[in-house]
Scaffold this motif. Structure first.
Motif, PDB file in Angstrom:
ATOM      1  N   TYR A   1       0.843  -1.115  -0.080  1.00  0.00           N
ATOM      2  CA  TYR A   1       0.068   0.123  -0.002  1.00  0.00           C
ATOM      3  C   TYR A   1       0.847   1.383  -0.123  1.00  0.00           C
ATOM      4  O   TYR A   1       1.990   1.352   0.620  1.00  0.00           O
ATOM      5  CB  TYR A   1      -1.017  -0.028   1.294  1.00  0.00           C
ATOM      6  N   TYR A   2       0.377   2.404  -0.652  1.00  0.00           N
ATOM      7  CA  TYR A   2       0.995   3.440  -0.641  1.00  0.00           C
ATOM      8  C   TYR A   2       0.022   4.559  -0.113  1.00  0.00           C
ATOM      9  O   TYR A   2      -0.915   4.691  -0.189  1.00  0.00           O
ATOM     10  CB  TYR A   2       1.485   4.096  -2.294  1.00  0.00           C
ATOM     11  N   PRO A   3       0.854   5.590   0.603  1.00  0.00           N
ATOM     12  CA  PRO A   3       0.008   6.696   1.004  1.00  0.00           C
ATOM     13  C   PRO A   3      -0.556   7.657  -0.138  1.00  0.00           C
ATOM     14  O   PRO A   3       0.189   7.615  -1.109  1.00  0.00           O
ATOM     15  CB  PRO A   3       1.045   7.730   1.752  1.00  0.00           C
ATOM     16  N   ALA A   4      -1.707   8.060   0.067  1.00  0.00           N
ATOM     17  CA  ALA A   4      -2.503   8.705  -1.169  1.00  0.00           C
ATOM     18  C   ALA A   4      -3.426   9.486  -0.659  1.00  0.00           C
ATOM     19  O   ALA A   4      -4.133   9.335   0.605  1.00  0.00           O
ATOM     20  CB  ALA A   4      -3.267   7.527  -1.981  1.00  0.00           C
ATOM     21  N   ILE A   5      -3.875  10.543  -1.467  1.00  0.00           N
ATOM     22  CA  ILE A   5      -5.125  11.622  -1.226  1.00  0.00           C
ATOM     23  C   ILE A   5      -5.643  11.866  -2.534  1.00  0.00           C
ATOM     24  O   ILE A   5      -4.932  11.946  -3.633  1.00  0.00           O
ATOM     25  CB  ILE A   5      -4.477  12.806  -0.357  1.00  0.00           C
ATOM     26  N   SER A   6      -6.893  12.349  -2.494  1.00  0.00           N
ATOM     27  CA  SER A   6      -7.440  12.893  -3.624  1.00  0.00           C
ATOM     28  C   SER A   6      -7.935  14.286  -3.312  1.00  0.00           C
ATOM     29  O   SER A   6      -8.497  14.476  -2.004  1.00  0.00           O
ATOM     30  CB  SER A   6      -8.697  11.917  -3.973  1.00  0.00           C
ATOM     31  N   LEU A   7      -7.936  15.268  -4.016  1.00  0.00           N
ATOM     32  CA  LEU A   7      -8.188  16.570  -3.861  1.00  0.00           C
ATOM     33  C   LEU A   7      -8.268  17.290  -5.308  1.00  0.00           C
ATOM     34  O   LEU A   7      -8.195  16.825  -6.303  1.00  0.00           O
ATOM     35  CB  LEU A   7      -7.198  17.511  -2.976  1.00  0.00           C
ATOM     36  N   ASN A   8      -9.092  18.606  -4.958  1.00  0.00           N
ATOM     37  CA  ASN A   8      -9.343  19.376  -6.203  1.00  0.00           C
ATOM     38  C   ASN A   8      -8.616  20.773  -5.831  1.00  0.00           C
ATOM     39  O   ASN A   8      -7.945  20.807  -5.162  1.00  0.00           O
ATOM     40  CB  ASN A   8     -10.614  19.492  -6.358  1.00  0.00           C
ATOM     41  N   ARG A   9      -9.067  21.655  -6.763  1.00  0.00           N
ATOM     42  CA  ARG A   9      -8.278  22.993  -6.965  1.00  0.00           C
ATOM     43  C   ARG A   9      -8.389  23.933  -5.707  1.00  0.00           C
ATOM     44  O   ARG A   9      -7.703  24.894  -5.449  1.00  0.00           O
ATOM     45  CB  ARG A   9      -8.495  23.758  -7.934  1.00  0.00           C
ATOM     46  N   ASN A  10      -9.656  23.647  -4.776  1.00  0.00           N
ATOM     47  CA  ASN A  10      -9.793  24.444  -3.555  1.00  0.00           C
ATOM     48  C   ASN A  10      -8.920  23.998  -2.380  1.00  0.00           C
ATOM     49  O   ASN A  10      -9.395  24.164  -1.344  1.00  0.00           O
ATOM     50  CB  ASN A  10     -11.490  24.314  -3.343  1.00  0.00           C
ATOM     51  N   VAL A  11      -8.201  22.802  -2.502  1.00  0.00           N
ATOM     52  CA  VAL A  11      -7.441  22.412  -1.418  1.00  0.00           C
ATOM     53  C   VAL A  11      -5.901  22.365  -1.565  1.00  0.00           C
ATOM     54  O   VAL A  11      -5.732  21.972  -2.964  1.00  0.00           O
ATOM     55  CB  VAL A  11      -8.011  20.943  -0.956  1.00  0.00           C
ATOM     56  N   GLN A  12      -5.246  22.492  -0.503  1.00  0.00           N
ATOM     57  CA  GLN A  12      -3.640  22.407  -0.617  1.00  0.00           C
ATOM     58  C   GLN A  12      -3.330  21.922   0.685  1.00  0.00           C
ATOM     59  O   GLN A  12      -3.598  22.275   1.647  1.00  0.00           O
ATOM     60  CB  GLN A  12      -3.173  23.912  -0.689  1.00  0.00           C
ATOM     61  N   VAL A  13      -2.435  20.831   0.613  1.00  0.00           N
ATOM     62  CA  VAL A  13      -2.137  20.035   1.395  1.00  0.00           C
ATOM     63  C   VAL A  13      -0.619  19.715   1.708  1.00  0.00           C
ATOM     64  O   VAL A  13       0.014  19.843   0.633  1.00  0.00           O
ATOM     65  CB  VAL A  13      -2.696  18.467   1.640  1.00  0.00           C
ATOM     66  N   THR A  14       0.201  19.864   2.871  1.00  0.00           N
ATOM     67  CA  THR A  14       1.474  19.707   3.135  1.00  0.00           C
ATOM     68  C   THR A  14       1.679  18.201   3.880  1.00  0.00           C
ATOM     69  O   THR A  14       1.118  18.013   4.988  1.00  0.00           O
ATOM     70  CB  THR A  14       2.140  20.764   3.815  1.00  0.00           C
ATOM     71  N   LEU A  15       2.642  17.429   3.192  1.00  0.00           N
ATOM     72  CA  LEU A  15       2.887  16.055   4.048  1.00  0.00           C
ATOM     73  C   LEU A  15       3.977  15.986   4.925  1.00  0.00           C
ATOM     74  O   LEU A  15       4.910  16.821   4.934  1.00  0.00           O
ATOM     75  CB  LEU A  15       3.307  15.107   2.712  1.00  0.00           C
ATOM     76  N   HIS A  16       3.688  15.554   6.194  1.00  0.00           N
ATOM     77  CA  HIS A  16       4.864  15.406   7.195  1.00  0.00           C
ATOM     78  C   HIS A  16       5.209  13.836   7.375  1.00  0.00           C
ATOM     79  O   HIS A  16       4.298  13.195   7.881  1.00  0.00           O
ATOM     80  CB  HIS A  16       4.239  16.136   8.384  1.00  0.00           C
ATOM     81  N   SER A  17       6.173  13.591   6.789  1.00  0.00           N
ATOM     82  CA  SER A  17       6.474  11.823   6.994  1.00  0.00           C
ATOM     83  C   SER A  17       7.580  11.598   7.987  1.00  0.00           C
ATOM     84  O   SER A  17       8.145  12.752   8.689  1.00  0.00           O
ATOM     85  CB  SER A  17       7.022  11.427   5.639  1.00  0.00           C
ATOM     86  N   GLY A  18       7.937  10.478   8.337  1.00  0.00           N
ATOM     87  CA  GLY A  18       9.036  10.303   9.159  1.00  0.00           C
ATOM     88  C   GLY A  18       8.784  10.408  10.607  1.00  0.00           C
ATOM     89  O   GLY A  18       9.610  10.869  11.597  1.00  0.00           O
ATOM     90  N   LEU A  19       7.367  10.340  11.046  1.00  0.00           N
ATOM     91  CA  LEU A  19       6.947  10.387  12.530  1.00  0.00           C
ATOM     92  C   LEU A  19       7.072   9.347  13.156  1.00  0.00           C
ATOM     93  O   LEU A  19       6.620   8.343  12.901  1.00  0.00           O
ATOM     94  CB  LEU A  19       5.485  11.307  12.112  1.00  0.00           C
ATOM     95  N   PRO A  20       7.291   9.657  14.544  1.00  0.00           N
ATOM     96  CA  PRO A  20       7.003   8.358  15.471  1.00  0.00           C
ATOM     97  C   PRO A  20       5.389   8.068  15.682  1.00  0.00           C
ATOM     98  O   PRO A  20       4.525   8.679  15.359  1.00  0.00           O
ATOM     99  CB  PRO A  20       7.489   9.090  16.900  1.00  0.00           C
TER     100      PRO A  20
END
Length: 715
Positions: A679-698
């Motif tokens: 499995y891969y991390p995934a998201i779905s969104l349109n132009r009204n959304v902006q998201v920032t990823l934070h990986s490597g978390l405990p």
């Protein structure tokens, strides 16, 4: 001791040193020989003119320059030491232009030489503007008004020569034999008596009050008997003053008069005895100190390193001699096999047999020649090293501080230079003892004229290069090479890894390259790897197994290669938005199939209720519909998401479950279970959304990972 003899002979007369003096280049020469090789320079190049034209540089500055120029190929060959000034335009002794060589004087008998200088303290007058050239390094020096008296005497070397000559004298006789004295075998240091074996057993029993006496070999007893008390060294500048201090800057012993005159008044000075102990480390028997001793003599430390090199060289010589025997045995065996095969063929093979035998013989002789040449070269170097070591050990035994300090720096440099000669590769055989040729006796008669050696051996096991093998996140890079002396052809390599959980090995690479990077491994897993080589004859042995650990925490970003074309990435692929009003899917660049993983996404922009979805997906998920609309993805939508919110995703393969968090609060007990596969991390969104990823978390504190119920699948 015999190998030290070359260190004790004058390079001019070839005899043992008599009244040796130390030249500025640290080489030694007999006083009488120095007199015989003097040359005279033109008057225009006198020491006074050279000194008058100087730029205020002290004699000790010239000393440092002279030492540095010893290694310069462009140097003129002239230097200075103490009161000896440089003559950069003076031709060297080998040049006939402008140089007048004095006719060699007839040296007096040895007895006269020993009584001429020590007792009278007077040398025959040295002509003005005299120049002396070292016979070993060809450095040339112009003498000052003191002439040869300005050179320090090497009393340490003189003492070593005396002890060496005494040890070579006639054998000592027993002092207790009544009629015909036998040869002495021991000497008692307490009784001061030489014994033969019968007299020792009769007069000096090993038990009783004499049991604690120390018995030494006769030669050592003779030396200890004749050992003279420490000589008092005098200053070459002030002959009536004893040397009592050591100038650290000039690296030379000095007297109190030298300090009062101002020449060394601003220099750092230390007690002569303290510097003697610093440069020299010996125990009571004259050997090197153990590691636990408090002193750290520089010469002894350098000598310890050189001694280790000499030991390695001796072991290497044994290895080379064994190789000679193996080469001879293998050569004989190979020739016998070849003759047996050729004799079994028809007469048409005989002409070819002679050619093949000649080839084998040449190979045999070539191997023997290379190894014997290496033995000869290594033996010479070892003899020189051993001679230097024995000489240094004898120098360490000397009890003359100033004499020792005069030569210790030079000996340290020689020891380091000799140690460097045993550098990397010098103790490695240049030739293999194996004959990697096999005669193929199966060809038809009409191909006899094409008969030749073919390689029938499988390759040797490759060697993993540990310094180049590494892991990064969930990737592993491995590098290997063939054994240094292997001449067997290799067609390719096979790299194998296990599943990171102690399972079976599997092939991950087959090819001719000797470096490979394996991606897509499990995080926080321990992998075992090995490699083997193959050719037309078969597959060789495996290399040693290498254990590698992947990263404990998964660092990843969004993957632009697998994202929908409408997806817009920024911030090093950590921030994502879309230029379409329809939902578009983007996945992470790292997939998971084992372990527990946690990552978060912050909502940077959230306009008009865009309804984004967050979760995990398989690699073949649809990219143009909302995440979770097909059976390839598992996601959470809405649920109180707004601008500034943080969505957390926890994927636990040990239990096969998926959890979601919004602003650190768990959304329900378990979102999905029975998850298996990649499995891969995934998201779905349109132009009204902006998201920032934070990986490597405990892993969040509230969650306790469960035990694995079954072995994870392979990435």
């Amino acid at each position: 001791m015999d190998e030290m003899e070359e260190e004790l002979k004058c390079p001019v007369c070839g005899s043992f040193f008599r009244e040796p003096i130390i030249l500025p280049c640290s080489h030694n020469i007999c006083l009488a020989c120095a007199r015989n090789i003097l040359v005279q320079t033109p008057d225009a190049e006198s020491p006074q003119s050279s000194r008058a034209s100087g730029s205020g540089v002290s004699d000790y500055d010239y000393l440092d320059l002279d030492k540095m120029s010893l290694y310069s190929e462009a140097d003129s060959g002239y230097g200075s030491y103490g009161g000896f000034v440089s003559a950069p335009t003076t031709p060297c002794q080998k040049s006939p232009n402008g140089v007048r060589v004095f006719p060699p004087t007839v040296p007096p008998p040895p007895q006269a030489q020993h009584h001429l200088l020590p007792h009278t303290g007077v040398l025959p007058p040295v002509p003005r503007n005299s120049c002396l050239t070292c016979p070993q390094c060809h450095r040339s020096l112009t003498l000052d008004d003191r002439g040869l008296r300005g050179f320090p005497k090497n009393r340490v070397l003189e003492g070593v020569v005396d002890r060496y000559q005494q040890s070579k004298a006639a054998a000592l006789k027993c002092q207790l034999c009544e009629k015909s004295p036998r040869e002495a075998t021991v000497m008692c240091e307490q009784c001061d008596v030489f014994y033969c074996d019968p007299c020792r057993l009769r007069c000096h029993p090993p038990r009783g009050p004499l049991a604690k006496h120390r018995l030494v070999p006769p030669a050592q007893g003779r030396i200890s008997r004749r050992a003279s008390p420490r000589k008092i060294s005098t200053c070459t500048e002030h002959e009536l003053e004893n040397l009592s201090m050591y100038c650290v800057q000039c690296k030379t012993p000095v007297c109190y008069q030298c300090l009062e005159d101002g020449k060394h008044s601003t220099h750092e000075v230390k007690a002569l005895g303290a510097m003697w102990k610093l440069h020299k480390t010996t125990n009571e028997s004259g050997g090197l100190l153990a590691d636990g001793c408090h002193s750290n003599g520089q010469l002894s430390q350098a000598l310890n390193v050189l001694s280790d090199r000499a030991t390695e060289a001796k072991e290497f010589l044994v290895q080379l001699r064994n190789m000679v025997q193996h080469i001879q045995e293998n050569g004989v065996e190979f020739e016998a096999c070849l003759v047996a095969q050729c004799d079994a063929l028809i007469e048409a093979l005989n002409r070819r047999k002679a050619q093949l035998l000649s080839r084998v013989t040449k190979e045999h002789e070539h191997k023997l020649s290379v190894v014997r040449d290496q033995i000869s070269h290594c033996t010479v170097k070892l003899r020189q090293t051993t001679g230097l070591m024995e000489y240094c050990l004898e120098v360490i035994k000397e009890n003359d501080p100033s004499g020792f300090l005069q030569i210790s720096d030079a000996l340290i440099r020689r020891v380091h230079m000799t140690e460097n000669q045993w550098g990397k590769g010098s103790l490695t055989p240049r030739m293999s003892s194996d004959f990697d040729l096999t005669l193929d006796s199966g060809p038809l008669l009409q191909t006899i004229h094409q008969l030749d050696f073919v390689q029938m051996k499988v390759p040797a096991a490759p060697i993993l290069q540990l310094e180049e093998c590494c892991t990064q996140t969930n990737s592993a890079t491995l590098s290997w090479k063939q054994p240094p002396l292997s001449t067997i052809a290799v067609d390719g390599y096979i790299l194998e890894l296990d599943d990171g959980n102690g399972g079976q090995f599997r092939e991950v690479y087959v090819g001719i390259e000797m470096i490979c990077t394996v991606d897509g491994l499990h995080f926080n897993s321990t992998y075992k790897s090995r490699v083997k080589a193959f050719n037309s004859s078969g597959v060789g042995q495996y290399s040693k197994t290498l254990v590698m650990q992947t990263s404990e925490i998964a660092w990843f970003t969004f993957d632009p290669a697998s994202a929908h074309p409408d997806i817009i990435l920024s911030n090093d692929n950590l921030t994502v938005t879309c230029n379409s009003y329809d939902d578009r899917v983007v996945m992470g660049n790292t997939g998971f199939s084992r372990g527990v993983h946690y990552w978060e996404m912050t909502i940077d922009r959230y306009d008009n209720h865009p309804d984004p979805a967050f979760g995990v997906a398989r690699a073949d998920v649809l990219k143009d519909v909302m995440l979770g609309k097909d059976d390839k993805a598992w996601a959470i939508t809405d649920g109180g998401i707004s601008k500034g919110a943080t969505v957390g995703v926890l994927l636990d393969f040990s239990r096969g479950i998926l959890l979601f968090l919004i602003n650190d609060e768990q959304q329900g007990p378990v979102a999905f279970n029975t998850l298996e596969g990649m499995y891969y991390p995934a998201i779905s969104l349109n132009r009204n959304v902006q998201v920032t990823l934070h990986s490597g978390l405990p892993i969040p504190d509230f969650y306790t990972p469960g035990e694995s119920e079954a072995a994870g699948s392979v990435c």
